[in-house]
Write a protein that holds these residues in place. Structure first.
Motif: not given
Lengths: 303, 250
Positions: B39-47, B193-205
């Motif tokens: 948490a709080n490492s900057g993932k949301t900021t990146l999006l 995914r066939e239609r779009m590029t997905i960026v997935l921020v997740t806490n669940l590895t």
């Protein structure tokens, strides 16, 4: 006999606390009642003494001999026009300024300075606004003391209320909603029009109605800028509904009351209280309308 | 081939505090990038730098570049057009205070689509894609804010899909959703995914492992490393990556 030990029995400390709590409750109650009593007394006296004067004739006849004879039609309709005019000036300016301050203005020194100015203006006594209106509109701009100038002065006086209440209503809409729209590519204005305004309209309207009540009740600002204690007005036909010109002086309830209460000799007591009662009822009605509208819109509120 | 999204030496500061430190990373078209990290490492900021909503945070300062389709996001002609190409779903669900139908139709309407038939098709498709259709199809006039938290989250997803974005960014989308629904949405995303590029921020590895083609590990504002998902889980270069992905800290 040994005392049974009861695990739920309050300790001495808890009993003391409970006693303090009870005392405080009575103190708060007494303060609450002390607030209501003067208001009830005032309303009671006005209703009892003014009621006999009220009649259709009293409401629809123009005052004669400074108000000692006749009714209050002229001042009543004067207050109506005054309030509407004031609202026409203050509502657009105040609402748009509130929207700017809450939705567009960057959070910087200028914005904070504007907000401090607005808040301070709200605390300026009405006589100061009256003098401002006199100085700005009459002395500097060479306008007649008139209905328009009085309405403009009231608008200046009520502007801070309008801005502050608009801004508070807008600020009550969660930022989440705006962000959701921005993420969808909506512009700021689209977001305001489709999400923010529909959900803050009840608060904004409450501000509008507060302004109306204040404009209808103030004496000082209009006394210096165009209202007169008594004047001759058209009493026949349609002209009875449009007795004043924008650039001429006029009568209004607050001014009328102020004058008949002190200056008019031989004024029947009941007519003084009758005027007070009408003004009171007018403002109470407007305020109840505000409460009702607010309740209605809040029920429609969607989160 | 130009990467669909590329971060080049991207740093973000909030006031004087560094939230992202010289991130360089690229995402290929029609792949899923999983971004993991504490948490709080900057993932949301990146999006938020991708669709420039970072600009709504007062005091935020961006250095470096973000490219979408080879175009620097701050150089695009219209930021609104940019945002419409990018669907965003944030962790706290936001049902707009209007009906379920209007929620999904909101963005298409702002684009000038008003035909009822056309909107009907969009609304149904998006609600199906977000696995919400069966639960709301009989009450599309219900207020979005009256749905349960998990339903509102899927409504948020449906809204994000309503303009058929070419990039979909999901920030902890499964926080408010039960495991069964989460699995259903994961399946949908794999198809999308066939239609779009997905960026997935997740806490669940494990979610990243299941879905992502590439995984990036961000820790304390820095991109520790990134690579193919299999490689990241089986043979990470840095020891700390392995420990995080295996749930030994975080």
């Amino acid at each position: 006999m040994r005392e049974m030990s009861n695990p739920f029995a309050p300790t001495a400390y808890e009993r003391r606390k409970a006693r303090t709590a009870r005392v405080m409750e009575y103190v708060f109650l007494a303060m609450g009642i002390a607030l209501i009593i003067p208001m009830l007394l005032i309303i009671g006296v006005i209703v009892v003494k003014g009621w006999p004067a009220l009649s259709w004739e009293y409401l629809t006849a123009n005052p004669m001999r400074g108000g000692a004879v006749g009714g209050i039609w002229g001042p009543l309709i004067g207050t109506f026009y005054l309030t509407v005019l004031c609202l026409l000036i203050v509502a657009p300016v105040g609402i748009l300024a509130g929207i700017y301050l809450n939705e567009y203005a960057p959070d910087n020194r200028l914005t904070r300075a504007i907000m401090i100015a607005v808040t301070s203006l709200a605390g300026v006594p009405s006589i100061v606004h009256a003098l401002f209106g006199l100085g700005a509109f009459v002395a500097a701009m060479h306008l007649n003391k008139s209905l328009l100038v009085a309405a403009a002065t009231l608008a200046v006086m009520t502007l801070p209320v309008m801005i502050t209440s608009t801004r508070e209503a807008l600020a009550a809409v969660p930022r989440n909603f705006r962000e959701a729209c921005w993420n969808l590519g909506a512009t700021r204005w689209q977001t305001i029009r489709t999400i923010v305004l529909p959900n803050s309209i009840s608060g904004i309207l409450t501000g509008v109605i507060l302004v109306v009540a204040r404009a209808a009740g103030e004496t000082a600002p209009i006394m210096l800028t165009g209202a007169v204690a008594s004047m001759w007005v058209e009493d026949e036909g349609w002209a009875k509904f449009t007795p004043y010109r924008l650039d001429e002086q006029f009568m209004a309830m607050a001014m009328h009351l102020n004058s008949i209460a002190r200056d008019v000799p031989g004024m029947p007591e009941s007519m003084k209280f009758g005027s007070a009662l009408v003004l009171l009822l007018l403002i109470l009605t407007i305020n109840s309308a505000a409460v009702a509208l607010r309740l209605y819109l809040r029920r429609r509120k969607r989160w | 081939m130009t990467p669909h999204i590329e971060f080049r030496n991207l740093s973000v500061f909030y006031g004087g505090k560094r939230a992202l430190d010289r991130i360089s990373l690229s995402v290929r078209r029609n792949t899923i990038l999983g971004i993991v990290g504490p948490a709080n490492s900057g993932k949301t900021t990146l999006l938020k730098t991708i669709n420039r909503t970072i600009e709504f945070i007062s005091g935020a300062k961006v250095e470096g570049d973000v490219f979408v389709d080879g175009e620097e996001v701050r150089a695009v002609e219209s930021v609104y057009a940019l945002r419409r190409r990018i669907g965003m779903v944030f962790p706290l669900p936001v049902g707009l205070p209007m009906s379920v139908y209007d929620n999904v139709a909101y963005a298409p309407r702002r684009m000038g689509i008003h035909g009822r038939a056309e909107l009907d098709v969009i609304v149904e498709q998006c609600l199906r894609d977000s696995v919400l259709w069966d639960e709301v199809k009989d009450r599309l006039d219900l207020l979005g804010t009256r749905l349960s938290g998990g339903q509102q989250q899927r409504l948020t997803l449906a809204r994000a899909l309503s303009l058929s974005p070419e990039i979909l960014c999901l920030d902890e989308f499964s926080i408010a959703i039960d495991p069964v629904t989460t699995m259903k949405i994961e399946e949908v995303l794999m198809r999308l995914r066939e239609r779009m590029t997905i960026v997935l921020v997740t806490n669940l590895t494990q979610q990243a492992r299941r879905m992502a083609d590439h995984v990036a590990f961000i820790n304390a504002s820095e991109l520790v490393e990134w690579g193919e998902t299999g490689q990241m889980f089986s043979a990470p270069v840095r020891e700390i990556t392995g420990r995080y992905l295996n749930g030994e800290f975080g």
